[in-house]
Design a protein around this motif. Structure first.
Motif, PDB file in Angstrom:
ATOM      1  N   LEU A 137       0.999  -1.286  -0.051  1.00  0.00           N
ATOM      2  CA  LEU A 137      -0.088  -0.211  -0.112  1.00  0.00           C
ATOM      3  C   LEU A 137       1.148   1.183  -0.058  1.00  0.00           C
ATOM      4  O   LEU A 137       0.624   2.198  -0.834  1.00  0.00           O
ATOM      5  N   GLY A 138       2.012   1.128   0.759  1.00  0.00           N
ATOM      6  CA  GLY A 138       2.894   2.447   0.751  1.00  0.00           C
ATOM      7  C   GLY A 138       3.458   2.664  -0.647  1.00  0.00           C
ATOM      8  O   GLY A 138       3.572   3.819  -1.059  1.00  0.00           O
ATOM      9  N   ILE A 199      -6.318  -6.788   7.593  1.00  0.00           N
ATOM     10  CA  ILE A 199      -6.586  -5.923   6.618  1.00  0.00           C
ATOM     11  C   ILE A 199      -5.241  -5.138   6.439  1.00  0.00           C
ATOM     12  O   ILE A 199      -4.496  -4.694   7.425  1.00  0.00           O
ATOM     13  N   CYS A 200      -5.011  -5.033   5.141  1.00  0.00           N
ATOM     14  CA  CYS A 200      -3.670  -4.262   4.837  1.00  0.00           C
ATOM     15  C   CYS A 200      -3.887  -2.502   5.168  1.00  0.00           C
ATOM     16  O   CYS A 200      -5.066  -2.277   4.913  1.00  0.00           O
ATOM     17  N   TYR A 201      -2.906  -2.030   5.776  1.00  0.00           N
ATOM     18  CA  TYR A 201      -3.246  -0.607   6.326  1.00  0.00           C
ATOM     19  C   TYR A 201      -1.892   0.317   6.113  1.00  0.00           C
ATOM     20  O   TYR A 201      -0.724  -0.205   6.224  1.00  0.00           O
ATOM     21  N   ALA A 202      -2.326   1.503   5.611  1.00  0.00           N
ATOM     22  CA  ALA A 202      -1.171   2.402   5.565  1.00  0.00           C
ATOM     23  C   ALA A 202      -1.608   3.782   5.848  1.00  0.00           C
ATOM     24  O   ALA A 202      -2.793   3.988   5.715  1.00  0.00           O
ATOM     25  N   ALA A 244      -6.630   4.637  -6.256  1.00  0.00           N
ATOM     26  CA  ALA A 244      -7.550   3.702  -6.486  1.00  0.00           C
ATOM     27  C   ALA A 244      -7.258   2.863  -7.705  1.00  0.00           C
ATOM     28  O   ALA A 244      -7.337   1.553  -7.375  1.00  0.00           O
ATOM     29  N   PRO A 245      -7.137   3.408  -8.899  1.00  0.00           N
ATOM     30  CA  PRO A 245      -6.825   2.324 -10.032  1.00  0.00           C
ATOM     31  C   PRO A 245      -5.379   1.576  -9.950  1.00  0.00           C
ATOM     32  O   PRO A 245      -5.420   0.723 -10.311  1.00  0.00           O
ATOM     33  N   LYS A 246      -4.579   2.148  -8.934  1.00  0.00           N
ATOM     34  CA  LYS A 246      -3.289   1.384  -8.709  1.00  0.00           C
ATOM     35  C   LYS A 246      -3.671  -0.062  -7.966  1.00  0.00           C
ATOM     36  O   LYS A 246      -2.766  -0.916  -8.037  1.00  0.00           O
ATOM     37  N   LEU A 247      -4.636   0.082  -7.197  1.00  0.00           N
ATOM     38  CA  LEU A 247      -5.238  -0.909  -6.312  1.00  0.00           C
ATOM     39  C   LEU A 247      -6.057  -1.824  -7.041  1.00  0.00           C
ATOM     40  O   LEU A 247      -6.551  -2.952  -6.261  1.00  0.00           O
ATOM     41  N   ALA A 248      -6.711  -1.315  -8.111  1.00  0.00           N
ATOM     42  CA  ALA A 248      -7.927  -2.059  -8.475  1.00  0.00           C
ATOM     43  C   ALA A 248      -7.567  -3.402  -9.202  1.00  0.00           C
ATOM     44  O   ALA A 248      -6.472  -3.898  -9.300  1.00  0.00           O
TER      45      ALA A 248
END
Length: 292
Positions: A137-138, A199-202, A244-248
């Motif tokens: 996520l970072g 849950i992944c968290y950043a 958002a699109p980078k994690l889609a």
């Protein structure tokens, strides 16, 4: 593994999400009590998003009064796979000027009046917090900040104080000596609970002031902080839209192991576990409890 669902927890100054379509505010019930507010469901560029104002709309809840367990449990029940925490903070470094976004990678927890775990007597678990934020996520947040030309720094230690008062000058100098980068009041135990919930968290820490160590700047003043908050909130909206699109797409296994944190964490023998506690953990730990 299903679709990626991005959860955004908005801190001071961020009480909604622009650009979402098909939106609906929805109350999520939690066995740990009431979350800070209803959750806003929607889609952003085709990506499913869930937004929660950490202090409630209108900023009704103080840092110590936030039900962190209910917030994270509600996010888990909403299907969130990745949490981006957006938080206002003070800076301990000249280079981290107001308006800078810090994508932190470490925390020091100085809070003392909050429930910090979903687990306890009857069902004990110890998750690793050596690396408390998700590096995947970072990476995505760093790329999004670069794409949107937001002044940012990757890496740094966020000290979480209890509050609600700001630091004394002696405390501020001590935290600088400890090597901390920024200070805030909300990201602990939030990060710990997200890890327990797999849950992944950043965290994106948005600098509003220099705390009170800086001789050339006045001590922290709410009016001055609010002015910077407005500008930071606009940039935070742009950052979330860019990430958002980078994690889609289809959810894959997290290379950092965030989504498997409980696999070696439960220590209570299956036949000794409190069934009432296990029932409360149906969302947070259901994946591992059902396989016991």
């Amino acid at each position: 593994m299903g679709e990626t669902v991005i959860g955004v927890i908005g801190g001071s100054g961020l009480y909604g999400m622009e650009g979402l379509t098909d939106t609906e505010w929805r109350r999520i019930e939690s066995p740990f009590g009431a979350p800070s507010d209803e959750l806003l469901f929607g889609r952003l560029d085709g990506v499913q998003m869930v937004f929660l104002p950490r202090h409630g709309r209108g900023h009704r809840i103080s840092p110590s009064g936030i039900n962190y367990r209910a917030n994270i449990d509600a996010m888990k029940r909403a299907g969130v796979t990745d949490i981006v925490s957006v938080s206002a903070c003070g800076s301990f470094h000249e280079a981290l000027a107001p308006g800078t976004f810090v994508i932190v990678d470490q925390f020091i927890d100085r809070t003392f009046a909050r429930e910090k775990s979903f687990f306890g007597n009857g069902l004990v678990a110890h998750v690793s917090m050596a690396d408390p934020v998700c590096s995947r996520l970072g990476d995505a947040l760093e790329a999004a900040a670069r794409d949107t030309h937001i002044g940012h720094v990757r890496g740094g230690t966020y000290l979480t104080m209890e509050g609600p008062q700001f630091s004394t000058r002696a405390e501020s100098f001590m935290y600088r000596d400890w090597g901390c980068s920024v200070i805030g009041m909300t990201n602990m135990p939030e990060a710990k609970l997200a890890r327990e919930a797999e849950i992944c968290y950043a965290t994106v820490a948005m600098v509003t002031d220099y705390d009170c160590w800086h001789e050339a700047h006045d001590a922290v003043d709410v009016a001055a902080v609010l002015e910077v908050l407005q500008g930071n909130a606009v940039k935070a909206q742009k950052l979330v839209a860019a990430v958002a699109p980078k994690l889609a797409g289809a959810r894959s296994v997290c290379h950092a192991g965030c989504d498997r944190a409980l696999e070696v964490a439960l220590i209570t023998a299956p036949d000794a576990r409190d069934p009432k506690m296990a029932a409360k953990l149906d969302a947070v730990a259901g994946r591992v409890l059902q396989g016991a």
